[in-house]
Design a protein around this motif. Structure first.
Motif, mmCIF file in Angstrom:
data_model
loop_
_atom_site.group_PDB
_atom_site.id
_atom_site.type_symbol
_atom_site.label_atom_id
_atom_site.label_comp_id
_atom_site.label_asym_id
_atom_site.label_seq_id
_atom_site.Cartn_x
_atom_site.Cartn_y
_atom_site.Cartn_z
ATOM 1 N N GLN A 102 55.069 41.797 120.698
ATOM 2 C CA GLN A 102 56.085 40.984 120.893
ATOM 3 C C GLN A 102 55.609 39.703 121.051
ATOM 4 O OE1 GLN A 102 59.393 40.664 123.866
ATOM 5 N NE2 GLN A 102 60.659 41.617 122.275
ATOM 6 N N GLN A 113 61.844 37.210 120.798
ATOM 7 C CA GLN A 113 62.329 38.583 121.214
ATOM 8 C C GLN A 113 62.543 39.346 119.721
ATOM 9 O OE1 GLN A 113 66.012 37.518 123.587
ATOM 10 N NE2 GLN A 113 64.414 38.185 125.625
ATOM 11 N N SER A 115 62.580 42.556 118.038
ATOM 12 C CA SER A 115 62.780 43.748 118.508
ATOM 13 C C SER A 115 61.414 44.673 117.778
ATOM 14 C CB SER A 115 64.047 44.564 117.941
ATOM 15 O OG SER A 115 64.170 45.077 116.670
ATOM 16 N N TYR A 116 61.312 46.010 118.404
ATOM 17 C CA TYR A 116 59.989 46.785 117.651
ATOM 18 C C TYR A 116 60.763 47.476 116.096
ATOM 19 C CZ TYR A 116 56.862 50.788 117.261
ATOM 20 O OH TYR A 116 55.898 51.468 117.043
ATOM 21 N N GLN A 117 61.815 47.598 116.308
ATOM 22 C CA GLN A 117 62.331 48.205 114.965
ATOM 23 C C GLN A 117 62.309 47.075 113.979
ATOM 24 O OE1 GLN A 117 66.571 48.948 114.789
ATOM 25 N NE2 GLN A 117 66.301 50.459 113.415
ATOM 26 N N LYS A 130 66.973 54.016 115.711
ATOM 27 C CA LYS A 130 66.995 53.637 117.188
ATOM 28 C C LYS A 130 68.271 54.564 117.604
ATOM 29 C CE LYS A 130 64.596 51.490 118.980
ATOM 30 N NZ LYS A 130 63.171 51.849 119.823
ATOM 31 N N THR A 133 68.985 55.237 121.769
ATOM 32 C CA THR A 133 68.542 54.047 122.677
ATOM 33 C C THR A 133 69.254 54.448 124.010
ATOM 34 O OG1 THR A 133 68.187 52.520 120.816
ATOM 35 C CG2 THR A 133 68.826 51.619 123.159
ATOM 36 N N ASP A 153 58.352 55.251 118.810
ATOM 37 C CA ASP A 153 57.961 54.122 119.574
ATOM 38 C C ASP A 153 56.506 53.881 119.646
ATOM 39 O OD1 ASP A 153 60.723 53.218 119.633
ATOM 40 O OD2 ASP A 153 60.984 53.930 121.600
#
Length: 380
Positions: A102, A113, A115-117, A130, A133, A153
């Motif tokens: 990130q 910020q 997101s990983y997605q 996701k 969560t 992940d």
């Protein structure tokens, strides 16, 4: 695509694979609702393309923590809560051999910020679900959907890290990113001294007596939270402490009117709270008044700072929001206004940013030292 490990003897296969490399991709799933400390549900690790899901409820991970701390590099995404958990369970800190994807993406202009997605979608054109969560990661057995979610992940995390690293190296920013990741890890690992906890709640309008009361309340709340493993808000919310300072209750009846004060806390600790507010240390030991927040009325000076940050941003191809956060600029203003030592600046400003950014901006601010000091003087 992954191996779910629930038995201690199964860890030996993982350790054998980990011995063949020095770089791991990590993630964790945990619950932190009714406790001060996180409760580990799963630890996910990708080692050389092999994904392992480790049951945090049944396994002793002592040897694993040693391997992680001794690795050359651990890859994570949005590492803050993961590092907090690792520090707690490993009983060691900081884990500074970290690359946070990130952070790397922020240097590449994707915002602070992402997101990983979103990162997988934008960088690798990979879509992941996701939907789990908000799962209960402490419930057993875990459902296949939960396990696949957890595996996702870390399955693509090494590939994501590789493409980000290549872009950063092309721009000669890789070392800057690693330094910021290390600084972040040290920041997460740093415990605020008990006597300074009150600063997170304090207001410049409070007099020294109120600050002394708040200091004592915050220390007591922290000690109770640690002893009972409760969230601090379960004992006293920040808003409750503010109401205590404003209303200055003298007895149990008046305490009943305090905002969000839980009945069980009033019943068990009401007298202690009153004593903390009324039996204070010697006056000489009370905290000093806080400076007023700066409203930065000098637009010309602010324009000069912004212009300089923009020029550096364009020169080294790092977004301005990554170069200088608002809270870092505030810290520099405080330093000049209050004539403090540079060692009090955030560590981010003392690393690779120092010659590029920090020292020139401090020089600009110092030209207005008297005006800044006057504006930040505590109110009477």
């Amino acid at each position: 695509m992954f191996q779910y490990i629930t038995q201690q003897d199964q860890l030996y296969d993982l350790y054998a694979v980990m011995a063949s490399t020095d770089t791991y991709a990590l993630d964790t799933e945990f619950i932190k609702v009714n406790t001060l400390r996180p409760c580990l549900g799963l630890l996910q690790i990708n080692v050389e393309g092999q994904v392992f899901l480790l049951d945090g409820k049944t396994l002793d991970l002592t040897d694993l923590w040693l391997l992680i701390f001794n690795a050359r590099l651990n890859i994570l995404h949005a590492c803050g809560e993961d590092l907090d958990l690792i520090h707690y369970y490993a009983n060691q800190k900081p884990l500074s051999n970290v690359f946070d994807t990130q952070v790397g993406l922020a240097f590449l202009g994707h915002g602070l910020q992402l997101s990983y997605q979103q990162a997988l979608s934008q960088e690798l054109d990979i879509q992941i679900d996701k939907g789990e969560t908000r799962s209960d990661w402490l419930a057993r057995p875990l459902r296949p959907e939960q396990l696949q979610y957890a595996a996702n992940d870390v399955i693509h995390l090494p590939a994501l890290a590789k493409t980000i690293q290549e872009q950063l190296q092309q721009k000669q920013l890789w070392e800057y990113v690693l330094q910021d990741c290390q600084t972040c890890a040290h920041e997460i690992a740093s415990d605020t001294p008990l006597t300074e906890l009150y600063l997170d709640v304090a207001n410049f309008r409070y007099n020294r007596k109120q600050l002394a009361q708040l200091q004592q309340l915050c220390i007591w709340r922290e000690q109770i939270a640690r002893a009972t493993d409760q969230p601090k808000s379960f004992i006293l919310k920040n808003s409750t402490m503010v109401d205590l300072l404003d209303k200055q209750p003298m007895n149990a009846y008046q305490m009943q009117r305090i905002k969000d004060l839980r009945p069980n806390v009033l019943r068990e600790h009401g007298k202690t709270i009153l004593d903390l507010m009324h039996y204070l240390p010697e006056h000489s030991q009370w905290p000093g008044r806080l400076p007023r927040p700066l409203r930065f009325k000098n637009n010309e000076l602010l324009d000069q700072v912004n212009h300089y940050v923009t020029s550096v941003s364009q020169s080294i191809q790092v977004p301005a929001e990554v170069l200088l956060r608002k809270k870092w600029l505030s810290a520099m203003i405080n330093l000049i206004a209050l004539k403090e030592d540079e060692s009090k600046l955030p560590a981010y400003l003392l690393g690779w940013r120092y010659d590029l950014l920090t020292r020139p901006i401090l020089s600009l601010l110092s030209q207005q030292q008297q005006a800044l000091a006057a504006e930040m003087s505590p109110v009477d």
